[in-house]
Design an enzyme around this catalytic site. Structure first.
Site, PDB file in Angstrom:
ATOM      1  N   HIS A  43     -10.332  13.205   0.762  1.00 36.32           N
ATOM      2  CA  HIS A  43      -9.848  14.567   0.578  1.00 36.32           C
ATOM      3  C   HIS A  43     -10.571  15.962   0.651  1.00 36.32           C
ATOM      4  O   HIS A  43     -11.827  16.103   1.121  1.00 36.32           O
ATOM      5  CB  HIS A  43     -10.229  14.127  -1.654  1.00 36.32           C
ATOM      6  CG  HIS A  43      -9.231  13.131  -2.082  1.00 36.32           C
ATOM      7  ND1 HIS A  43      -8.803  12.906  -2.945  1.00 36.32           N
ATOM      8  CD2 HIS A  43     -10.464  12.047  -2.346  1.00 36.32           C
ATOM      9  CE1 HIS A  43      -8.762  12.097  -3.738  1.00 36.32           C
ATOM     10  NE2 HIS A  43      -9.751  11.681  -3.060  1.00 36.32           N
TER      11      HIS A  43
ATOM     12  N   THR B 146      -8.691   5.141  -6.423  1.00 39.80           N
ATOM     13  CA  THR B 146      -7.466   4.390  -7.421  1.00 39.80           C
ATOM     14  C   THR B 146      -6.247   3.890  -6.190  1.00 39.80           C
ATOM     15  O   THR B 146      -5.557   3.307  -6.392  1.00 39.80           O
ATOM     16  CB  THR B 146      -6.410   5.836  -8.574  1.00 39.80           C
ATOM     17  OG1 THR B 146      -6.079   6.760  -7.244  1.00 39.80           O
ATOM     18  CG2 THR B 146      -6.840   5.727  -9.476  1.00 39.80           C
TER      19      THR B 146
ATOM     20  N   CYS C 213       0.862  -1.661   0.043  1.00 40.27           N
ATOM     21  CA  CYS C 213      -0.650   0.030   0.047  1.00 40.27           C
ATOM     22  C   CYS C 213       1.042   1.051  -0.120  1.00 40.27           C
ATOM     23  O   CYS C 213       1.753   1.422   0.734  1.00 40.27           O
ATOM     24  CB  CYS C 213      -0.834   0.340   0.965  1.00 40.27           C
ATOM     25  SG  CYS C 213      -2.118   1.807   0.725  1.00 40.27           S
TER      26      CYS C 213
ATOM     27  N   HIS D 122      -4.664   0.528   8.467  1.00 39.38           N
ATOM     28  CA  HIS D 122      -4.655   0.375   7.313  1.00 39.38           C
ATOM     29  C   HIS D 122      -6.223  -0.200   6.882  1.00 39.38           C
ATOM     30  O   HIS D 122      -6.334  -1.215   7.394  1.00 39.38           O
ATOM     31  CB  HIS D 122      -3.921  -0.694   6.521  1.00 39.38           C
ATOM     32  CG  HIS D 122      -4.383  -0.751   4.525  1.00 39.38           C
ATOM     33  ND1 HIS D 122      -4.057  -0.287   4.351  1.00 39.38           N
ATOM     34  CD2 HIS D 122      -5.030  -1.913   4.705  1.00 39.38           C
ATOM     35  CE1 HIS D 122      -4.139  -1.303   2.794  1.00 39.38           C
ATOM     36  NE2 HIS D 122      -4.966  -1.675   3.035  1.00 39.38           N
TER      37      HIS D 122
ATOM     38  N   HIS E 274      -9.296   6.872   2.644  1.00 36.48           N
ATOM     39  CA  HIS E 274      -8.604   8.576   2.699  1.00 36.48           C
ATOM     40  C   HIS E 274      -9.901   9.825   2.402  1.00 36.48           C
ATOM     41  O   HIS E 274     -10.238   9.232   1.954  1.00 36.48           O
ATOM     42  CB  HIS E 274      -7.049   8.835   1.632  1.00 36.48           C
ATOM     43  CG  HIS E 274      -7.941   8.478   0.725  1.00 36.48           C
ATOM     44  ND1 HIS E 274      -7.630   7.042   0.062  1.00 36.48           N
ATOM     45  CD2 HIS E 274      -8.174   9.019  -1.238  1.00 36.48           C
ATOM     46  CE1 HIS E 274      -8.017   7.212  -1.383  1.00 36.48           C
ATOM     47  NE2 HIS E 274      -7.906   8.214  -1.592  1.00 36.48           N
TER      48      HIS E 274
ATOM     49  N   HIS F   8      -6.541   2.310   0.063  1.00 31.14           N
ATOM     50  CA  HIS F   8      -6.617   2.398   1.423  1.00 31.14           C
ATOM     51  C   HIS F   8      -7.572   3.933   1.871  1.00 31.14           C
ATOM     52  O   HIS F   8      -6.929   5.155   1.422  1.00 31.14           O
ATOM     53  CB  HIS F   8      -4.736   3.280   1.635  1.00 31.14           C
ATOM     54  CG  HIS F   8      -4.893   3.023   3.625  1.00 31.14           C
ATOM     55  ND1 HIS F   8      -3.737   2.948   4.111  1.00 31.14           N
ATOM     56  CD2 HIS F   8      -5.038   4.200   4.393  1.00 31.14           C
ATOM     57  CE1 HIS F   8      -3.170   3.267   5.626  1.00 31.14           C
ATOM     58  NE2 HIS F   8      -4.604   3.762   5.442  1.00 31.14           N
TER      59      HIS F   8
HETATM   60  P1  DGP Z   1      -8.439   8.907  -5.173  1.00 36.74           P
HETATM   61  O1  DGP Z   1      -9.044   8.516  -6.338  1.00 36.74           O
HETATM   62  O2  DGP Z   1      -9.764   8.719  -3.735  1.00 36.74           O
HETATM   63  O3  DGP Z   1      -7.863   7.026  -4.927  1.00 36.74           O
HETATM   64  O4  DGP Z   1      -7.576   9.094  -5.039  1.00 36.74           O
HETATM   65  C1  DGP Z   1      -6.501   9.031  -4.436  1.00 36.74           C
HETATM   66  C2  DGP Z   1      -5.349   9.878  -4.822  1.00 36.74           C
HETATM   67  O5  DGP Z   1      -4.107   9.373  -3.813  1.00 36.74           O
HETATM   68  C3  DGP Z   1      -4.926  11.256  -5.958  1.00 36.74           C
HETATM   69  O6  DGP Z   1      -5.642  11.655  -5.701  1.00 36.74           O
HETATM   70  C4  DGP Z   1      -3.852  10.689  -6.232  1.00 36.74           C
HETATM   71  C5  DGP Z   1      -3.003  10.280  -4.638  1.00 36.74           C
HETATM   72  N1  DGP Z   1      -1.371   9.788  -4.219  1.00 36.74           N
HETATM   73  C6  DGP Z   1      -1.663   9.115  -5.094  1.00 36.74           C
HETATM   74  N2  DGP Z   1       0.052   8.697  -4.932  1.00 36.74           N
HETATM   75  C7  DGP Z   1       0.420   9.343  -3.988  1.00 36.74           C
HETATM   76  C8  DGP Z   1       1.497   9.690  -3.799  1.00 36.74           C
HETATM   77  O7  DGP Z   1       3.182   8.846  -3.423  1.00 36.74           O
HETATM   78  N3  DGP Z   1       2.174  11.159  -2.790  1.00 36.74           N
HETATM   79  C9  DGP Z   1       0.960  11.927  -3.060  1.00 36.74           C
HETATM   80  N4  DGP Z   1       0.857  12.843  -2.293  1.00 36.74           N
HETATM   81  N5  DGP Z   1      -0.517  11.846  -3.191  1.00 36.74           N
HETATM   82  C10 DGP Z   1      -0.672  10.264  -3.807  1.00 36.74           C
END
Ligand code: DGP
Length: 114
Positions: free
Chosen positions: A102, A95, A5, A47, A100, A98
């Site tokens: 926004h 995507t 993850c 997680h 989260h 885990h």
């Molecule tokens: P979601 O579509 O809700 O799964 O959004 C996942 C978000 O995670 C997407 O807006 C980009 C962000 N993201 C993915 N990989 C990384 C990373 O390695 N670092 C950071 N800071 N954000 C990431």
């Protein structure tokens, strides 16, 4: 920790991130692909993949995140408001598997969505 993850790796410090808040339960860091002037992700440290897999203990962690978000938003200068989004599953475009939250703000979002 889930070894596969990306957010667990960020929480562990194995992948760098721009942190905006951290305590024993959660980490908040800037999204790598911001969709607004301020775009921060709030992530429970424990997680689990998504809302649909959340148990009662994990729901308590999400509650702690929600309780903390107004202070995080204030620290980000979001005095005129912000939007919270949780993507659940493929149709929502989730995507990273885990859970989260926004935080999106620093510009008027009008009625683009919701
Ligand atoms: P979601 O579509 O809700 O799964 O959004 C996942 C978000 O995670 C997407 O807006 C980009 C962000 N993201 C993915 N990989 C990384 C990373 O390695 N670092 C950071 N800071 N954000 C990431």
């Amino acid at each position: 920790m889930d070894q596969n993850c990306i957010f667990c790796k960020i929480i562990a410090g194995d992948i760098p991130s721009t942190k905006v808040y951290e305590d024993e339960d959660m980490l908040a860091f800037r999204d790598i692909n911001p969709q607004a002037k301020v775009h921060v992700l709030v992530v429970p440290k424990s997680h689990f993949a998504a809302l649909a897999e959340m148990d009662a203990a994990q729901a308590e962690l999400v509650k702690k995140c929600l309780v903390k978000i107004p202070a995080i938003a204030e620290s980000l200068g979001l005095k005129n408001g912000y939007r919270l989004i949780v993507n659940q599953g493929e149709d929502a475009g989730q995507t990273v598997h885990h859970l989260h939250i926004h935080i999106i703000g620093r510009e008027s979002m009008g009625e683009k969505m919701l």
